[in-house]
Design a protein around this motif. Structure first.
Motif, short mmCIF file in Angstrom:
data_model
loop_
_atom_site.label_atom_id
_atom_site.label_comp_id
_atom_site.label_asym_id
_atom_site.label_seq_id
_atom_site.Cartn_x
_atom_site.Cartn_y
_atom_site.Cartn_z
N ARG A 31 0.81 -1.23 0.00
CA ARG A 31 0.00 0.00 0.00
C ARG A 31 0.84 1.27 0.00
NH1 ARG A 31 -1.53 -2.35 4.63
NH2 ARG A 31 -1.64 -0.40 5.80
N PHE A 32 2.15 1.17 0.32
CA PHE A 32 2.98 2.36 0.46
C PHE A 32 4.36 2.14 -0.14
CE2 PHE A 32 0.00 2.41 3.99
CZ PHE A 32 -0.51 3.70 3.93
N THR A 33 4.99 3.24 -0.48
CA THR A 33 6.42 3.27 -0.78
C THR A 33 7.10 4.05 0.34
OG1 THR A 33 6.11 3.16 -3.17
CG2 THR A 33 8.19 4.08 -2.38
N ILE A 34 8.24 3.55 0.78
CA ILE A 34 8.93 4.16 1.91
C ILE A 34 10.34 4.56 1.48
CG2 ILE A 34 9.86 3.76 4.23
CD1 ILE A 34 7.50 1.70 4.53
N LEU A 35 10.73 5.78 1.81
CA LEU A 35 12.09 6.24 1.66
C LEU A 35 12.65 6.47 3.06
CD1 LEU A 35 11.63 8.92 -1.16
CD2 LEU A 35 12.39 6.55 -1.44
N ALA A 36 13.83 5.93 3.33
CA ALA A 36 14.40 6.01 4.68
C ALA A 36 15.85 6.47 4.62
CB ALA A 36 14.30 4.66 5.39
N ILE A 37 16.20 7.37 5.54
CA ILE A 37 17.58 7.84 5.69
C ILE A 37 17.91 7.74 7.18
CG2 ILE A 37 19.23 9.70 5.30
CD1 ILE A 37 17.23 10.90 3.30
N PRO A 38 18.52 6.64 7.63
CA PRO A 38 18.82 6.52 9.06
C PRO A 38 19.92 7.45 9.54
CG PRO A 38 18.73 4.36 7.99
CD PRO A 38 18.77 5.40 6.91
N LEU A 39 20.82 7.88 8.64
CA LEU A 39 21.95 8.73 9.04
C LEU A 39 22.17 9.79 7.97
CD1 LEU A 39 24.20 9.44 10.96
CD2 LEU A 39 25.60 7.63 9.95
N MET A 40 21.58 10.95 8.19
CA MET A 40 21.63 12.00 7.17
C MET A 40 23.00 12.66 7.08
SD MET A 40 19.30 15.43 6.99
CE MET A 40 19.52 16.62 5.68
N ASP A 41 23.66 12.86 8.21
CA ASP A 41 24.91 13.62 8.26
C ASP A 41 26.04 12.73 8.78
OD1 ASP A 41 26.92 15.49 8.46
OD2 ASP A 41 26.00 16.65 10.08
N PRO A 42 26.59 11.87 7.93
CA PRO A 42 27.64 10.96 8.41
C PRO A 42 28.92 11.68 8.84
CG PRO A 42 27.40 10.79 6.02
CD PRO A 42 26.27 11.63 6.51
N ASP A 43 29.27 12.78 8.19
CA ASP A 43 30.48 13.50 8.60
C ASP A 43 30.31 14.08 9.99
OD1 ASP A 43 31.52 12.90 6.16
OD2 ASP A 43 31.66 14.96 5.42
N GLY A 44 29.17 14.71 10.26
CA GLY A 44 28.92 15.24 11.59
C GLY A 44 28.88 14.14 12.63
N ALA A 45 28.30 12.99 12.25
CA ALA A 45 28.24 11.86 13.18
C ALA A 45 29.63 11.33 13.48
CB ALA A 45 27.36 10.75 12.60
N ALA A 46 30.51 11.29 12.48
CA ALA A 46 31.87 10.79 12.68
C ALA A 46 32.64 11.68 13.64
CB ALA A 46 32.60 10.69 11.35
N GLU A 47 32.38 12.96 13.63
CA GLU A 47 33.11 13.90 14.48
C GLU A 47 32.44 14.12 15.83
OE1 GLU A 47 33.87 17.54 12.48
OE2 GLU A 47 35.35 16.66 11.13
N GLY A 48 31.24 13.55 16.02
CA GLY A 48 30.53 13.79 17.27
C GLY A 48 29.93 15.17 17.35
N ALA A 49 29.70 15.81 16.20
CA ALA A 49 29.15 17.16 16.16
C ALA A 49 27.64 17.13 16.37
CB ALA A 49 29.48 17.84 14.83
N HIS A 50 27.09 18.27 16.76
CA HIS A 50 25.64 18.37 16.93
C HIS A 50 24.97 18.80 15.64
CE1 HIS A 50 21.78 19.00 18.85
NE2 HIS A 50 21.76 20.26 18.44
N ASP A 51 25.44 19.84 15.02
CA ASP A 51 24.79 20.40 13.84
C ASP A 51 25.84 20.83 12.83
OD1 ASP A 51 22.72 23.37 13.25
OD2 ASP A 51 23.28 21.72 11.95
N SER A 52 25.83 20.21 11.66
CA SER A 52 26.78 20.57 10.61
C SER A 52 26.09 21.05 9.34
CB SER A 52 27.68 19.37 10.26
OG SER A 52 28.44 18.96 11.38
N ILE A 53 24.99 20.37 8.95
CA ILE A 53 24.35 20.67 7.67
C ILE A 53 22.86 20.93 7.79
CG2 ILE A 53 26.05 19.27 6.43
CD1 ILE A 53 23.90 17.10 6.15
N MET A 54 22.33 20.96 8.99
CA MET A 54 20.88 20.97 9.17
C MET A 54 20.22 22.13 8.44
SD MET A 54 18.68 21.16 12.70
CE MET A 54 19.12 22.87 13.00
N ASN A 55 20.76 23.34 8.55
CA ASN A 55 20.13 24.53 7.97
C ASN A 55 20.77 24.95 6.65
OD1 ASN A 55 18.03 25.25 9.87
ND2 ASN A 55 19.69 25.63 11.33
#
Length: 588
Positions: A349-373
């Protein structure tokens, strides 16, 4: 003659100030915190599970630290810094005691701005810096080496007073990317712990048979003073069985794990992984499509032949909010398991698009906000433009995009799930109210705690992916926070994944209701308007737009007046000149 009024003695003023300060500190550290919960420490329910009941019983005093296993401090502590392997700006920071026990930060997923000091052979201090505007310290991840058979103490100083429910986790393995450490059935092992810092919770969940693999809670947590006015410390004590282990506030979801997990689902039926390119630091950017309709071949997009509603769910625009990734992953895994088990599934009944990790560079560095805005003109990044191009191509190929769910996690809260935001879209306010009510009800029915009485904020997140896509392509969006460390009930990793599944399915079911269909009708009308604007401003070919940012191109349409207002042509040319000048200035 009037008698001159005398000022109170200085000593009296100082005494009053001291008393007022003491009262203020007492209220600060004994208040219920942002969640408004009672200030009573918890006790574990004797009925089993990991439900925590609030009790009026006083919190037990922290047990005295036993230095017997630490040896004698025979040499001054050392502190070293070496370049980060991913970013030249970040550093791996470590401190080593004289017995060889080492505490490390700055590696993948770990922030590098902690001040780490060895206070003894197996005793370390980790100082949190003061938050700058826009900074929120919601996570920590540290590595311990050389600690096999030793009890290690870590004092976190200058921590938040409301960290009362963040009972830290530990993993005694050598890899953060090993799928087995996070697989189905992984649970955080329970322990009695101590509750000396305003309602720290222990967890009573243990895997069947009592054996533990992977992540578990540390053996002891207490609190103390940091030395500064009003400062607090979080004291962890744990005896390690292996030479290499990790300490984390929550179970971490790092880019190397994500890459392995994406590859593990890539080969499964009804899955198409859209690889969008690489981030600045070389991580693959991916969107996972779950569908029984349109597919892709050889990396090129093929229009979907069906007209199923499409849900986009994504996490980690705040790169240090790890709970959100586990929730999105849980939804994906549940849908695929349903297909494997029953054949019939949500994908009928549905199509699903999923992104579990949008900002891998920020995640690698432990940053809070790198590309959000960065979904705005002249400010797009490699990553945000890759996602924008994908969504642009997805819609232009005739695929639907009906609802976007943006998953976050809070610093501390008493609930497991909360609808925190949706746009101030006057045309769809009633539909958003119905969506929130359904999400709250479905979470409660599934056994989770929902923030039912708290109303979402009206946030036009026009510079985030959800807000940008909503303005450009018309779908609704909603921000949802998930919380594995509720101050009322902790969630295991399995339960956190299941919470993500409940949220994803609830949003899909909403699209089948009258309110959901009304929201979709509005989306379709806005897509028609986008096509008219595109034809008017850009013509029917995009050959002259090659190399341009998809974000800039789409926002250019929205900056202009109605299509039938020919003065818009002049304004659009002015915009083009301004953009060219902005790009030239950025290059210089």
């Amino acid at each position: 003659m009037k008698r001159k009024q005398q000022s109170p003695p200085a000593a009296s003023l100082i005494g009053a100030a001291v008393i007022a300060g003491a009262v203020s500190l007492f209220l600060l550290f004994n208040r219920s915190g942002p969640t408004g919960l009672p200030n009573n420490p918890p006790t574990i329910s004797p009925s089993g599970g990991n439900v925590v009941r609030l009790s009026p019983v006083d919190s037990p005093e922290p047990q005295p630290f036993n230095p017997a296993s630490q040896g004698v401090l025979s040499a001054p502590p050392e502190r070293s810094e070496v370049p980060h392997p991913i970013s030249g700006n970040a550093k791996i920071v470590s401190a080593t005691g004289p017995l060889g026990v080492k505490l490390i930060s700055g590696f993948e997923g770990s922030w590098d701005r902690f001040e780490i000091t060895a206070k003894g052979p197996a005793h370390f201090e980790v100082a949190f810096p003061a938050e700058k505007p826009g900074e929120y310290f919601l996570f920590y991840l540290l590595q311990v080496e050389g600690a096999a058979g030793r009890e290690v103490r870590v004092d976190f100083t200058n921590v938040k007073p409301y960290w009362k429910s963040h009972y830290p986790a530990v993993c005694e393995t050598g890899s953060l990317s090993d799928l087995e450490n996070f697989g189905a059935g992984t649970r955080l092992a329970g322990n009695a712990g101590s509750a000396g810092f305003n309602n720290f919770l222990s967890d009573s969940s243990v895997r069947s048979g009592g054996s533990v693999k992977g992540w578990q809670f540390v053996k002891g947590v207490s609190s103390g003073k940091s030395g500064g006015l009003g400062a607090r410390s979080l004291i962890l004590r744990h005896r390690f069985n292996t030479d290499s282990a990790y300490l984390a506030m929550k179970v971490p979801y790092v880019p190397s794990y994500h890459a392995k997990w994406v590859n593990s689902v890539r080969r499964r039926a009804n899955v198409t992984v859209h690889d969008l390119g690489r981030s600045v630091r070389g991580h693959t950017l991916s969107v996972i499509e779950l569908s029984k309709g349109g597919t892709t071949s050889g990396g090129s997009f093929v229009a979907s032949a069906d007209s199923k509603p499409c849900l986009l769910i994504y996490a980690r625009e705040h790169a240090d909010e790890h709970d959100s990734s586990w929730a999105v992953e849980g939804f994906v895994e549940s849908v695929l398991a349903e297909v494997d088990r029953d054949g019939a599934s949500l994908l009928d009944r549905f199509t699903i698009l999923a992104i579990p990790l949008m900002d891998p560079d920020g995640a690698a560095e432990g940053a809070h906000d790198s590309i959000m805005n960065a979904f705005r003109i002249g400010a797009s990044t490699v990553e945000t433009d890759a996602y924008a191009r994908f969504l642009q191509q997805w819609v232009d190929d005739g695929n639907r995009l009906d609802l976007i769910v943006n998953i976050h996690n809070p610093g501390v809260a008493g609930w497991h799930a909360k609808v925190v935001a949706h746009p101030s879209d006057a045309e769809r306010q009633q539909e958003y109210a119905h969506l929130k009510a359904r999400l709250d009800r479905d979470c409660v029915d599934a056994g989770f705690i929902a923030a039912e009485r708290q109303q979402p904020e009206l946030i036009d997140a026009q510079y985030r992916m959800c807000g940008w896509a909503s303005r450009v392509f018309g779908p609704g969006y909603v921000g949802v926070e998930v919380n594995s460390r509720s101050s009322k009930q902790h969630l295991t990793l399995d339960e956190l994944r299941r919470l993500g599944d409940v949220i994803g399915r609830s949003c899909c079911r909403f699209l089948e209701t009258a309110s959901g269909r009304r929201m979709t009708e509005i989306t379709e009308s806005r897509l028609v308007e986008r096509k008219r604007r595109w034809a008017f401003y850009y013509g029917r070919t995009d050959s002259d737009l090659e190399g341009r940012s998809a974000i800039d191109v789409e926002m250019g349409l929205l900056l202009n007046p109605e299509v039938d207002d020919w003065e818009g042509t002049t304004r659009f040319k002015d915009f083009e000149r301004q953009f060219a000048q902005l790009s030239e200035n950025s290059a210089n």
